[in-house]
Structures are given as structure tokens and as C-alpha cells.
Design an enzyme around this catalytic site. Structure first.
Site, PDB file in Angstrom:
ATOM      1  N   ASP A 201     105.432  73.376  42.241  1.00  0.00           N
ATOM      2  CA  ASP A 201     105.638  72.338  43.243  1.00  0.00           C
ATOM      3  C   ASP A 201     104.655  72.511  44.406  1.00  0.00           C
ATOM      4  O   ASP A 201     104.403  73.635  44.876  1.00  0.00           O
ATOM      5  CB  ASP A 201     107.082  72.492  43.762  1.00  0.00           C
ATOM      6  CG  ASP A 201     107.540  71.316  44.608  1.00  0.00           C
ATOM      7  OD1 ASP A 201     107.531  70.187  44.098  1.00  0.00           O
ATOM      8  OD2 ASP A 201     107.891  71.531  45.784  1.00  0.00           O
ATOM      9  N   GLU A 264     101.228  70.880  40.841  1.00  0.00           N
ATOM     10  CA  GLU A 264     101.391  69.557  41.442  1.00  0.00           C
ATOM     11  C   GLU A 264     100.435  69.498  42.609  1.00  0.00           C
ATOM     12  O   GLU A 264     100.567  70.288  43.566  1.00  0.00           O
ATOM     13  CB  GLU A 264     102.814  69.305  41.927  1.00  0.00           C
ATOM     14  CG  GLU A 264     102.976  67.905  42.502  1.00  0.00           C
ATOM     15  CD  GLU A 264     104.097  67.756  43.498  1.00  0.00           C
ATOM     16  OE1 GLU A 264     104.466  68.741  44.150  1.00  0.00           O
ATOM     17  OE2 GLU A 264     104.622  66.634  43.645  1.00  0.00           O
TER      18      GLU A 264
END
Ligand code: TEU
Ligand code: CA
Length: 524
Positions: A201, A264
Site C-alpha cells: 500500500d 501501489e
């Protein structure tokens, strides 16, 4: 195809656990529910599943606020449920990826509870604490990506702490070696458990400016854009020191053999490709989000594909993403007809595709009434359109009412549309049948799995390109317009058309007619 590693040959399928399948009637998806659907996931023809966070969490950001990195939230099940799911997936030939959320923890994580307890707590420096500015306000002008200031005042210790997202998501201090060691232990825990890799993330946000300098204003800001777009993220994203952290994560995964590291990263291509590392010692798959916001026309997409593919260093493996849990669904972005064209695009471009659950049946964004809104991105910025609930509605398995087979209870979000897996699987012209045909064709064709790409062109509303490997060459033509068009081709036969009846049609040397909204894969 043998020389490729597994994630280069794979199609990755993103599952948002909260919305996939509920097994206990609480209206919230869970691990036993996912496990019960794995045979259908495998039958679709994908090769790996990526689960959005399933760890203990107060669910302020629906799991992206982690309160324990090495356990499972009871709402999803237990560690044993996860082990059973993973073993079942592996038995089906599916790899299992977890969502690693290292940039910030939940405010309820024990690390933060200790850190905020006093200025001299040993974990104080695990987070980013700063004195107030001379006027007593926040230390600088940094903004949260969820609206408002990125600084939260803590009266007990007389300092502010930084949070790139919700105040319930305090950012960890990645300049602190103890934080890095603790997070490395987290990776090793799940690697020892047998997971096949991670989607990391907000990888590009891990490091912030050492001097906490104000971000400059964004001269191109347009009213209505998210609040934090008022500033250039000069000191709060993509800092040079982050690449050493990526190399370190890569080194840990390398100790365990072929485990994939996906990042990401919402950055322009020139910055994005830096995350591969100069010699491939970085992330395997810095997520390529270029299709999420590209204008849906042949010229723009041709340029997007060309620019990305030509920018990649020799050692870098491409990847493409058409949707995820943070962006409007592709069928809502481009319409139902073009969503079929988008499926062909995603599964014939060079590199690893990531498919978002529900897109395989052409799910569109759910319509969320004000009282049904759950996403803090909308709740904190009402009417801003930043809400992500529409793309997170429950998977639609069958046409049973009221909950499409997702749950026997009240789903946490409303069911979006009428279609379902059941409705579509017997229909050869359905989106599901198209995805199954495409995934099967892709798997069987080295030109699609590992072939080169070239002759990328746009002629009016028709995008064309070729894929080739050894003696196999494929010509792909996508009509992104609403009118039939002629496309120049070599002689060949259509292995697949989005218009089912046109599969097998012969292409002659020269002009061939393709219908509005049709995409074809021609063996030439
Ligand atoms: O998203 C990072 C991120 O910046 C997204 O919030 C995205 O920019 C925005 O939603 C609009 O596209 C990751 C997770 O995917 C997201 O679900 C989390 O809310 C966020 O990080 C914080 O962990
Ligand atoms: Ca449940």
C-alpha cells in the site's frame, strides 16, 4: 513460457474481502466465504488472488488502518481460516497475495498507543511527532488525502502527529531502523506462512521530507479536485530515500524464492519506472494505473501504451490495471459496450494484468444513497465525489433476491446491479463468457503471455497493435467508436471477437470491417 517466473505468466484477481462472499450472515464478506468461491475463481482462469487487508482493524478505512499486522480480524475469520483458504487456493493452482500496509498503522495499534503515551516513550520516534508552529498551529501546510490538515494535535504530549490519510491512520517513521526491522518481521511472518507475495500500500509515500518543508502550491489545481491537489506533493511523496526501502523489501522476498513484490504507486510513468530499481532490484510490479484515467479514445490509448512500454528498462516487466477498490469501475467509466473492448485490451497488452473482482461480469458502480455511505473519503468530504463505496459493492453471484447470493443478511453496501455470475455463465455472449474465453486464449498463446508488442497505431477510433512470439503473430484491433470501421490487416482468422458470432471470421489482406464497439484478436 518456461523462462518466465509465475507472476509474469499470471493474471492477478483482486478480491475486496468485505464484498466477495459472506458465510455467516452478518452482511460482511469473510475468509470462509472467499474459500467457498475459490473453485469459481479458478474456473474463471485467473492465476493469483490479491486480498485487500484482512488484519485486525477498527475499520476506520475498512482495513487499511491495521491494529495488528500478523493476525486476522475476527470479522473475516481466524488465522486458521486464512491457512485453509491459502491451502485450498494452492491446491487449485492459485497463488495468494496479501495487502501489506506499512506506511501507517491504526491509531489503536499498540505501537501507536505506546508512542503517544509520552514524549520519552521508546516508540515515540516510530511515528512522526512535531512541535506546533510558532503560532501554535500545525507544523507545516501538509494536507491529508482524505481532506483537511495532515496533522492531528495531541494535547496530552503537546505535539502534532502526521497522517497522510485519516487521523486514525498515523504515519510510521520509515527513517527509523526499528520501524523497518519491525515491518521486515511482518513480511517474514507471512512469507513463512506461505503467501506468494504482497501488494504494498502507498509504497511511494513511505518517506517524507526530513525537514518537513511546506509543500508548494499546485498552479494547475482545478476547483472540485481533491483538497490535497491544492499542493504539489514535493515533500510528501516519491522521496529518493524510498528506493533503498524497496530494495530492502525485495531482498527479504528473495530469501524465499519466487515471491512477488507489487507496489501501489500513483505517479507519472517516468517516476513510476524508477521503482523497478536500476537493475531490477526493486519492485517486480510497480502498479501501472495509466488506464484508470486515460481518455477512452484510440489516439490517447495508443500513446499511453507506446509511452509506457517504451519507457520500461530492459529488465522491467510491464503490468496493467483496469480497476481497483479506489476508482470508479471500468464499465461505469467507458460504458458496457466498451467494457468488452477494455477486457480485450487488458488481456492482450504485454505484461501482467490485474483484474478487479466484478469486472468480469461487467459490474457497474453502485448507487449509494447518502445514508448508505460508508467510505470515510466521502464522509469527510461530502459531495466531493471522492467516495469509493460505488466500486466496492458486493459481488453478484446469482439473481436471488435481495442479495444476489452474497449474503443471507443485510449487506454492508447495497447490491449494485441486476446481473450475476449465474445469469451470465450459460450465455456465450455474456461478459463472463468473454472474460473466460479471453483468459483461456491468453493462457494458450505465448504471443500474449510473453510476446513482443509493436505496430501500435490509432486510425480514427480504431486502436491496433500486434503481439508476436516465435512463429506466432496476432493482430489486435479495438473499435473504440460508435461506428463500424475498416481496419487494414494481413490475412488471418479471428481467434476471438467481442461479437461472439464473429469468432472464426476470415480477415483478408487489406481492409476489413469491424463493428462499432468490437474488438478482435486475429491470428495473422
Ligand atoms: O490508496 C492510496 C491512495 O492514494 C488512494 O486513496 C487513491 O489515491 C484515492 O483513493 C483515489 O484514487 C491506498 C488504498 O488503496 C486505499 O484504499 C486506502 O484508503 C489508502 O491507501 C490508505 O491506506
Ligand atoms: Ca461475514
Amino acid at each position: 513460457m518456461s523462462k518466465l517466473v509465475w507472476w509474469q505468466r499470471s493474471v492477478i484477481y483482486q478480491i475486496y474481502p468485505r464484498s466477495f462472499q459472506d458465510s455467516n450472515g452478518d452482511g460482511i464478506g469473510d475468509l470462509p466465504g472467499i474459500r467457498a468461491r475459490l473453485d469459481e475463481v479458478a474456473a474463471l482462469g485467473v492465476d493469483a488472488i490479491w486480498l485487500s487487508p484482512i488484519y485486525p482493524s477498527p475499520m476506520a478505512d475498512f482495513g487499511y488502518d491495521v491494529a495488528h499486522y500478523c493476525d486476522i480480524d475476527p470479522i473475516f475469520g481466524t488465522l486458521d481460516d486464512f491457512k485453509q483458504l491459502m491451502d485450498h487456493a494452492h491446491a487449485l493452482g492459485l497463488k495468494v497475495l496479501l495487502d501489506f500496509v506499512p506506511n501507517h498503522s491504526s491509531e489503536r495499534h499498540p505501537w501507536f498507543v505506546q508512542s503517544r503515551s509520552s514524549r520519552d516513550n521508546p516508540k515515540r520516534d516510530w511515528y512522526l511527532w512535531r512541535d506546533p508552529a510558532p503560532d501554535g498551529g500545525p507544523p507545516n501546510n501538509w494536507l491529508s488525502r482524505m481532506g483537511g490538515s495532515a496533522w492531528e494535535w495531541d494535547a496530552a504530549t503537546g505535539q502534532y502527529y502526521y497522517h497522510a490519510f485519516l487521523r486514525e491512520q498515523p504515519d510510521l517513521n520509515w527513517r527509523n531502523p526499528q520501524v523497518r526491522r519491525a515491518m521486515d518481521d511482518v513480511l517474514r511472518f507471512w512469507l513463512d506462512y506461505g503467501v506468494d507475495g504482497f501488494r504494498v500500500d502507498v509504497l511511494w509515500l513511505l518517506i517524507k521530507d526530513a525537514w518537513f518543508r511546506d509543500n508548494p502550491p499546485n498552479p494547475a489545481y482545478v476547483a472540485g479536485e481533491p483538497e490535497h491537489h491544492r499542493q504539489l506533493q514535493t515533500y510528501t511523496e516519491d522521496q529518493p530515500e524510498v528506493h533503498e526501502i524497496v530494495r530492502s523489501m525485495r531482498a527479504t522476498l528473495n530469501e524465499y524464492g519466487e515471491r512477488v513484490l507489487i507496489g501501489e504507486i500513483y505517479l507519472p510513468v517516468a517516476q513510476l519506472i524508477q521503482y523497478y530499481g536500476a537493475n531490477g532490484e526493486g519492485a517486480d510490479m510497480p502498479f501501472n494505473f495509466q488506464l484508470l484515467n486515460a481518455r477512452w479514445n484510440a489516439a490517447e490509448l495508443a500513446a499511453t501504451i507506446r509511452d509506457y512500454d517504451s519507457a520500461l528498462p530492459e529488465h522491467a516487466w510491464p503490468n496493467w490495471v483496469l480497476g481497483n477498490h479506489d476508482n470508479p469501475r471500468v464499465a461505469s467509466r467507458v460504458g458496457n459496450a466498451q467494457a468488452r473492448v477494455a477486457a480485450v485490451l487488458l488481456l492482450t497488452l504485454r505484461g501482467t494484468p490485474t483484474l478487479y473482482y466484478g469486472d468480469e461480469i461487467g459490474m457497474t458502480d453502485g448507487v449509494i444513497a447518502a445514508h448508505e455511505v460508508r467510505d470515510p473519503a466521502e464522509l469527510r468530504q461530502p459531495g466531493s465525489g471522492q467516495g469509493r463505496d460505488p466500486e466496492r459493492t458486493p459481488m453478484q453471484w446469482d439473481s436471488s433476491l435481495p442479495n444476489a447470493g452474497f449474503s443471507s443478511g443485510q449487506p454492508w453496501l447495497p447490491i449494485a446491479t441486476a446481473t450475476s455470475v449465474c445469469d451470465q455463465q450459460g450465455d456465450p455472449s455474456s461478459m463472463l463468457s468473454l472474460y473466460r474465453r479471453l483468459l483461456s486464449l491468453r493462457r494458450r498463446n505465448a504471443a500474449l503471455v510473453q510476446g513482443a508488442i509493436g505496430n501500435i497505431a490509432a486510425d480514427g477510433q480504431v486502436l491496433t497493435y500486434e503481439r508476436w512470439f516465435a512463429d506466432q503473430r496476432l493482430f489486435i484491433a479495438l473499435n473504440m467508436g460508435d461506428a463500424d470501421a475498416d481496419v487494414q490487416s494481413r490475412p488471418g482468422v479471428a481467434l476471438l471477437s467481442t461479437l461472439t458470432a464473429r469468432t472464426g471470421v476470415v480477415f483478408v489482406a487489406g481492409a476489413n470491417r469491424i463493428a462499432a464497439g468490437e474488438a478482435v484478436i486475429v491470428a495473422v
